[in-house]
Design an enzyme around this catalytic site. Structure first.
Site, short mmCIF file in Angstrom:
data_model
loop_
_atom_site.label_atom_id
_atom_site.label_comp_id
_atom_site.label_asym_id
_atom_site.label_seq_id
_atom_site.Cartn_x
_atom_site.Cartn_y
_atom_site.Cartn_z
N ASP A 1 -5.75 -6.03 5.75
CA ASP A 1 -7.10 -5.83 5.42
C ASP A 1 -8.44 -6.28 4.50
O ASP A 1 -9.67 -5.85 5.61
CB ASP A 1 -7.06 -4.54 4.02
CG ASP A 1 -8.02 -3.37 3.17
OD1 ASP A 1 -8.81 -3.55 4.44
OD2 ASP A 1 -7.52 -2.62 2.49
N TYR B 1 0.91 -1.39 0.17
CA TYR B 1 0.20 -0.14 -0.08
C TYR B 1 1.46 1.24 -0.17
O TYR B 1 -0.03 2.52 -0.43
CB TYR B 1 -1.03 -0.13 1.18
CG TYR B 1 -2.06 -0.96 1.13
CD1 TYR B 1 -1.81 -1.83 0.00
CD2 TYR B 1 -3.19 -0.96 2.20
CE1 TYR B 1 -2.98 -2.66 0.28
CE2 TYR B 1 -3.93 -1.63 2.30
CZ TYR B 1 -4.49 -2.81 0.79
OH TYR B 1 -4.74 -3.51 1.17
N ASP C 1 -3.63 -18.14 1.73
CA ASP C 1 -5.64 -18.66 1.26
C ASP C 1 -5.55 -19.72 2.35
O ASP C 1 -7.37 -19.71 2.20
CB ASP C 1 -4.87 -18.91 -0.25
CG ASP C 1 -3.81 -19.88 -0.22
OD1 ASP C 1 -3.12 -19.61 0.53
OD2 ASP C 1 -3.16 -20.74 -1.49
N LYS D 1 2.42 -15.41 2.82
CA LYS D 1 2.48 -15.62 1.35
C LYS D 1 3.90 -16.04 0.97
O LYS D 1 4.73 -16.36 0.19
CB LYS D 1 1.61 -14.99 0.39
CG LYS D 1 1.67 -15.68 -1.22
CD LYS D 1 0.36 -16.43 -1.24
CE LYS D 1 0.13 -17.47 -2.42
NZ LYS D 1 -1.30 -18.56 -1.91
N ASP E 1 -11.65 -7.38 7.33
CA ASP E 1 -12.98 -7.09 6.77
C ASP E 1 -13.83 -8.45 7.09
O ASP E 1 -15.24 -8.99 6.79
CB ASP E 1 -13.41 -6.95 5.72
CG ASP E 1 -13.08 -5.00 5.73
OD1 ASP E 1 -12.74 -4.85 7.25
OD2 ASP E 1 -13.44 -4.35 4.62
#
Ligand code: NAD
Length: 357
Positions: free
Chosen positions: A247, A136, A223, A191, A251
């Site tokens: 992020d 980001y 994942d 990852k 959520d």
């Protein structure tokens, strides 16, 4: 004396903050609480979503309790003056790099989740998201001419994923220390099988773990973590991850509980000073109607006591009071079900204050 900056903001912000302040008052501690406008209210008062005096107060306070920002009247302003910029500015100016989001589902509210009650009832996990690094913020980034491969010469968008060792170490410390206050288990989500940045992340988290022999550490690919969050979320205690994965996962975890009006959050700096706010926004659709659920903000105040003000006992008192009002069957409209008693924002605050006493 402990100083708390109270930033109510917009929409339902002032209504829910008022109830959290009443709860803090009822603890019998002598906090100095000072209010300042932020977001659309900051723009209306001083021409900027994060007025200088508000930022000064936030910096000198021991902790910040924040309502919510967002007001459609200001959506046509240039981006830098829109209400939501206040929260980005506060994160940056206060160096808030660790975002803590508990996802707790009280057994009384298990029906609100889209998952089967037995999968989520009693859920209590904490997601810790690194907030100021990762893809980001990494540079270089932009749109350029593709330098190689089958699309050479075409335009391409690109970003840079990167994490410095110190950035990983400090968020790992936050996670292990938070776990020490809970069930003493950390799942680091990465990852590492595909990304160099996250193999490095895994190596550093493993190294920091040596300082916390009382905490169990497991590593999990993102994942798989997404899958486990909806399959068997109760097996997690603390999840720590980078900005982008966090992020998305935070959520998803919030939605497991089905009740956005119940979820607190914290953003911490390197010295555990923090900004505490409900996970929801300013809910303009219900602002001023006296029906907003104040519990996420009240629970944010409890997190503030636990993580920034070192008053874990008082935090426990508030959390027990919230459990007690739910057991009594009191519900604001967002969590109302047949057979429970519908109450407004103020009545819910009254009930928590009563339960505290
Ligand atoms: P929202 O979270 O404000 O509202 C989403 C839905 O949830 C609405 O139906 C709302 O009525 C309901 N809701 C939210 N909080 C509630 C509560 N405490 N009690 C009962 N119901 C509640 O999200 P949105 O509608 O997408 O955004 C509204 C404004 O809030 C926008 O301006 C947005 O930019 C802003 N926003 C601010 C923050 C923040 O301050 N950190 C976070 C998200 C959105």
């Amino acid at each position: 004396m402990t100083k708390i900056a109270i930033l109510p903001g917009d929409g339902i912000g002032p209504e829910i903050i008022d109830q959290a302040v009443r709860v803090l008052d009822a603890l019998g501690e002598s906090f100095e609480m000072e209010r300042a406008p932020v977001g659309g209210a900051g723009y209306a008062a001083h021409g900027h979503p994060l007025p200088e005096a508000t930022l000064k107060l936030a910096k000198e306070a021991d902790a910040v309790l924040f309502g919510a920002v967002g007001d459609y009247r200001y959506d046509t302003l240039e981006r830098a003056l829109r209400p939501e910029q206040a929260i980005l500015g506060l994160r940056k100016e206060l160096g808030l790099f660790a975002n803590l989001r508990p996802a707790i589902l009280y057994p009384e509210l298990a029906g609100a989740s889209t998952l089967k009650p037995e999968v989520v009832s009693g859920l209590d996990i904490l997601i810790i998201r690194e907030l100021t690094g990762d893809i980001y913020f990494g540079k270089p980034r932009g749109v350029r001419e593709c330098p190689d491969g089958p699309f050479k010469g075409q335009r391409e968008g690109f970003d840079t994923m990167r994490y410095a060792e110190g950035e990983i170490r400090r968020i790992a410390h936050v996670a292990f220390q938070a776990a020490q206050k809970r069930d003493k288990r950390v799942t680091s989500v990465d990852k590492a099988n595909v990304l160099e940045t996250f193999q490095f992340w895994r190596d550093i988290v493993t190294d920091v773990h040596k300082e916390y022999p009382d905490v169990a550490l497991e590593h999990m690919y993102v994942d798989n973590a997404a899958m486990q969050l909806v399959r068997a979320p109760k097996k997690f205690d603390v999840i720590v991850t980078g900005n982008m994965f966090g992020d998305i996962l935070s959520d998803a975890a919030a939605m497991l509980t089905g009740s956005i009006g119940m979820l607190p959050s914290a953003s911490l700096d390197a010295n555990n000073k923090g900004l505490y706010e409900p996970s929801h926004g300013s809910a303009p659709d219900i602002a001023g109607k006296g029906v907003a659920n104040p519990l996420a903000t009240i629970l944010s105040a409890a997190m503030m006591l636990r993580y920034s003000l070192n008053k874990a006992e008082q935090a426990d008192r508030i959390e027990s009071a919230v459990k007690s009002v739910l057991q009594q069957g009191l519900r604001t409209p967002d969590i109302f079900e047949d057979g429970t008693q519908r109450v407004g924002t103020q009545e819910m605050g009254d009930a928590v204050v009563r339960a505290l006493r």
